[in-house]
Design a protein around this motif. Structure first.
Motif, PDB file in Angstrom:
ATOM      1  N   THR A 119      -1.746  -9.067  -0.049  1.00 55.22           N
ATOM      2  CA  THR A 119      -1.296  -7.736  -0.876  1.00 55.22           C
ATOM      3  C   THR A 119      -1.949  -7.990  -2.277  1.00 55.22           C
ATOM      4  O   THR A 119      -2.243  -9.178  -2.782  1.00 55.22           O
ATOM      5  N   ALA A 120      -2.293  -6.834  -2.848  1.00 53.53           N
ATOM      6  CA  ALA A 120      -2.796  -6.938  -4.516  1.00 53.53           C
ATOM      7  C   ALA A 120      -1.902  -5.669  -4.988  1.00 53.53           C
ATOM      8  O   ALA A 120      -1.707  -4.642  -4.286  1.00 53.53           O
ATOM      9  N   THR A 121      -1.805  -5.812  -6.299  1.00 56.77           N
ATOM     10  CA  THR A 121      -1.373  -4.855  -7.012  1.00 56.77           C
ATOM     11  C   THR A 121      -2.257  -4.528  -8.052  1.00 56.77           C
ATOM     12  O   THR A 121      -2.789  -5.414  -8.835  1.00 56.77           O
ATOM     13  N   LEU A 122      -2.400  -3.174  -8.342  1.00 56.84           N
ATOM     14  CA  LEU A 122      -3.147  -2.747  -9.368  1.00 56.84           C
ATOM     15  C   LEU A 122      -2.424  -2.025 -10.361  1.00 56.84           C
ATOM     16  O   LEU A 122      -1.624  -1.324 -10.031  1.00 56.84           O
ATOM     17  N   TRP A 123      -2.686  -2.342 -11.711  1.00 55.96           N
ATOM     18  CA  TRP A 123      -1.965  -1.586 -12.737  1.00 55.96           C
ATOM     19  C   TRP A 123      -3.064  -0.970 -13.478  1.00 55.96           C
ATOM     20  O   TRP A 123      -4.072  -1.215 -13.740  1.00 55.96           O
ATOM     21  N   PHE A 148      -0.126   6.265  -7.665  1.00 59.77           N
ATOM     22  CA  PHE A 148       0.392   5.310  -8.641  1.00 59.77           C
ATOM     23  C   PHE A 148       1.693   5.871  -8.960  1.00 59.77           C
ATOM     24  O   PHE A 148       2.077   7.110  -9.145  1.00 59.77           O
ATOM     25  N   GLU A 172       1.652   1.554 -11.170  1.00 58.42           N
ATOM     26  CA  GLU A 172       1.327   0.489 -10.499  1.00 58.42           C
ATOM     27  C   GLU A 172       1.306   1.193  -8.944  1.00 58.42           C
ATOM     28  O   GLU A 172       1.755   2.257  -8.609  1.00 58.42           O
ATOM     29  N   LYS A 173       0.414   0.300  -8.163  1.00 62.99           N
ATOM     30  CA  LYS A 173       0.039   0.715  -6.762  1.00 62.99           C
ATOM     31  C   LYS A 173      -0.225  -0.556  -6.182  1.00 62.99           C
ATOM     32  O   LYS A 173      -1.246  -1.379  -6.517  1.00 62.99           O
ATOM     33  N   GLY A 174       0.392  -0.578  -4.863  1.00 63.88           N
ATOM     34  CA  GLY A 174       0.079  -1.826  -4.209  1.00 63.88           C
ATOM     35  C   GLY A 174      -0.808  -1.576  -3.043  1.00 63.88           C
ATOM     36  O   GLY A 174      -0.875  -0.504  -2.476  1.00 63.88           O
ATOM     37  N   TYR A 175      -1.939  -2.381  -2.792  1.00 68.32           N
ATOM     38  CA  TYR A 175      -2.811  -2.591  -1.798  1.00 68.32           C
ATOM     39  C   TYR A 175      -2.466  -3.551  -0.721  1.00 68.32           C
ATOM     40  O   TYR A 175      -2.058  -4.515  -0.993  1.00 68.32           O
ATOM     41  N   ARG A 176      -2.628  -3.217   0.548  1.00 71.40           N
ATOM     42  CA  ARG A 176      -2.591  -4.190   1.453  1.00 71.40           C
ATOM     43  C   ARG A 176      -3.975  -4.358   2.204  1.00 71.40           C
ATOM     44  O   ARG A 176      -4.616  -3.397   2.632  1.00 71.40           O
TER      45      ARG A 176
END
Length: 196
Positions: free
Chosen positions: A3-7, A26, A191-195
């Motif tokens: 997973t990754a988190t984008l701010w 977001f 914030e938004k999480g990516y998988r």
């Protein structure tokens, strides 16, 4: 399952940008303030808690400052550990580094806090300020700030600013407000999480 988190940081007043990131999925997770103080005609009153001394940093203090930085920010939201080499490259090896603006607080001979000051676009800027947990709530941060304000004023700066997480666990905003600083801008962290 990686997973990754984008701010994204958006100025609170920028409604178009806020609509854009919210439409992209977001969510608001934090707010940060850009705080300022106008040093005006008054001289910041210097105060040092009992058994605390404050001095300017030297090149020999670099590892101590890195250690304090990592320790004092370890519990902060979004903290990412940095090796000494990474920290040195990002915080020390910069054209605006002037160690005469960096301060170290000691209790007897033990380092307990630090402040990294910089000259930035015509104003004094507090880049980093940290106090070890066991020494918080004793006025060490306020003492470091007062010394920095006084130094910036002697250098001809009329304003000093800093950035702060509004939900900071150390209640830093209250410390800054008690010294006369005010929030001039508010930035919203999305914030938004990516998988994968």
């Amino acid at each position: 399952d990686a997973t990754a988190t984008l701010w994204n940081w958006i100025d609170l007043d920028d409604e178009a940008a806020r609509r854009l990131v919210e439409a992209a999925g977001f969510s608001e997770v934090r707010r940060h303030y850009s705080m300022m103080i106008d040093l005006g005609e008054t001289d910041p009153e210097l105060f040092v808690p009992e058994r605390i001394s404050i001095r300017m940093c030297t090149e020999e203090d670099a590892e101590v400052i890195h250690s304090l930085d990592q320790e004092t920010f370890a519990d902060h939201w979004g903290f990412i550990p940095r090796s000494y080499e990474q920290w040195h490259k990002q915080a020390y090896d910069r054209s605006d580094t002037d160690l005469s603006m960096w301060l170290l607080a000691l209790e007897d001979d033990e380092p307990v806090g630090f402040l990294i000051g910089r000259a930035m676009e015509g104003l004094g800027w507090v880049g980093d300020l940290g106090v070890r947990k066991a020494h918080r709530r004793r006025g060490v941060a306020s003492a470091l700030l007062r010394h920095s304000f006084s130094d910036f004023k002697k250098r001809g700066f009329s304003k000093v600013g800093l950035g702060v997480d509004a939900s900071n666990e150390t209640r830093a905003v209250r410390v800054y407000e008690n010294l006369g600083m005010q929030a001039e801008r508010v930035f919203v962290t999305y914030e938004k999480g990516y998988r994968r």
